[in-house]
Motif scaffolding. Sequence first.
Motif, PDB file in Angstrom:
ATOM      1  N   VAL A  37      42.549 -20.421 -31.658  1.00 31.35           N
ATOM      2  CA  VAL A  37      43.671 -19.999 -31.685  1.00 31.35           C
ATOM      3  C   VAL A  37      43.660 -18.952 -32.720  1.00 31.35           C
ATOM      4  O   VAL A  37      43.200 -19.049 -33.894  1.00 31.35           O
ATOM      5  N   ASP A  70      49.766 -20.993 -24.024  1.00 34.64           N
ATOM      6  CA  ASP A  70      50.434 -19.956 -25.100  1.00 34.64           C
ATOM      7  C   ASP A  70      51.588 -19.286 -24.221  1.00 34.64           C
ATOM      8  O   ASP A  70      52.657 -19.089 -24.855  1.00 34.64           O
ATOM      9  N   THR A 106      46.567 -15.567 -27.997  1.00 41.25           N
ATOM     10  CA  THR A 106      47.263 -16.791 -28.349  1.00 41.25           C
ATOM     11  C   THR A 106      48.568 -15.996 -29.188  1.00 41.25           C
ATOM     12  O   THR A 106      48.869 -16.524 -30.124  1.00 41.25           O
ATOM     13  N   LEU A 159      45.290 -19.603 -22.716  1.00 42.19           N
ATOM     14  CA  LEU A 159      46.361 -18.572 -22.577  1.00 42.19           C
ATOM     15  C   LEU A 159      47.724 -19.208 -21.701  1.00 42.19           C
ATOM     16  O   LEU A 159      48.781 -18.765 -21.974  1.00 42.19           O
ATOM     17  N   LEU A 217      51.580 -18.852 -29.837  1.00 45.84           N
ATOM     18  CA  LEU A 217      51.217 -19.724 -30.702  1.00 45.84           C
ATOM     19  C   LEU A 217      51.101 -19.110 -31.977  1.00 45.84           C
ATOM     20  O   LEU A 217      51.528 -19.615 -33.241  1.00 45.84           O
TER      21      LEU A 217
END
Length: 500
Positions: A42, A282, A55, A279, A58
């Motif tokens: 991440v 995310d 990401t 993904l 995130l």
Amino acid sequence: MKLPAFLHFLFCFAFVSSAVSAAGAKPNVIVILTDDQGYADVGFQGLPASKQALTPNLDRLAKEGVVFKNGYVAFSTCGPSRQSLLTGRSASRFAVEENGFFGTAKEIFIPRALQGTGYATAMFGKWHCGPDGDSTGELSPKGRGFDQAYLTSAQDFFMKKTPHPKAWAAGGMREYGPYVTDAITDEAIAFIREHKKQPFFAYIAHHAPHSPFCSKEPLMRRIVEHDPSYKAAFERMKTHTSAKGRKASYAAPNFDFGNFKGTDLDQELLRLTYLSMLLAVDDGVGRLLDTLKKEGLRENTLIFYLSDNGGALARPNDLGSVNLPLRSGKGSVYDGGVRVPFVMSWPGTLPQGVTNTAAVVSSMDIFATTVKLAGGKMPTDRTMDGVDVMPFLTGKKEGSPHDVLFFRRLGRQAWSIRNGDHKLDAVALQPKMIRKGEDKSMYPEGGGFYDVQNDITEVKDVSAAFTEKKNTSRKIYEELTKDFPVPLDTLPGAKPDNDE
């Protein structure tokens, strides 16, 4: 922004507040859980492999909150980890240390502790806390106290058997067709919109990026755009075949990597598939954050984000994930199995954009933190391992939420305990516990003792310099666990309900 512990405390102290008293409304709580995500996978982790992960949402969540570098889960496998999170107790206390075994109906899950507080509660996605296919029994989500649940199948990313969520009845499915990660997110968003005028607790438990490795071509293309080094792997995807077991298949836009247990896997393509699955998570986090903002709920919503355990590394390839610099991965009592990406985000109440390198927090803390914020009552008839972390983050309490955390897989002859900055790893010298290329000298007699605050790799054994603390750590572990029941998986004839 990284702050020394002392300055971090002062910074947090400036944010001393309570959303309950300031806003006059009880806060919402959302838990977003990924499955088998690598520690490095991440962007906000800032590690070499983190650059490969796409990401943005995130990372946005992290910028709106606190990233904990010492964030742990209670177990290194799915089932016990999830049961520990939802009960606030190490699953060892109710004899569960392996997948496919479950605590009895006497164990109190978060939604049951919230009953009578006015909270709407729901779970979405992977359960793994009761028998497969049980949607109404006492060990099902509803049996555990959730008002509603959308249960999905772990082996069904393309939703050939999993029912479509009600949220798709009037459209809303992604343009590339059914995908379980999207379904989980969309049903959770529908719940939030439906209950926006009352406090809610939402447990969003993704299957991604756990095997089987199934993705969508548009997601994979975006990873290639982000990191062009995967272009050749993307082209191989179109003709990829698996030698045995689960067959690979590509029927645009669906791609199923197929067999992932061989010795000659296409590791680059596997990594690409894994990253694209992440993904999709995310993307879902982005839609969730946008929904909360649009509905005026973001500043009254605490979000936890974490993985259920470390990335899977041992069958026999690294299954797409990267745990480095942590040692080992899923299934291990080393930090690679139990230290995970961990974020708490609550704009206006918690500091934003902070990386906390001092506090030791656990997934088990989610129970006490949620119940306290909701005005519920903590169970008093059992030992609770999790604590309410809010006072530590708002400056009302000093120190770390945990001085001691322990981890067990007695059926695998392995346990460990973190005591302050140090961790004792007692792992049996079994061939199956030693990955190819590892040196047995890395498994010291009596267990390795590591300064995991400053040596995150758990490679430099400091037993000789800390003999007394090592012995003390062992005694603490023995005292903490002396009255624990025998793990269910070690009983004669024990057979798991499932062993995902």
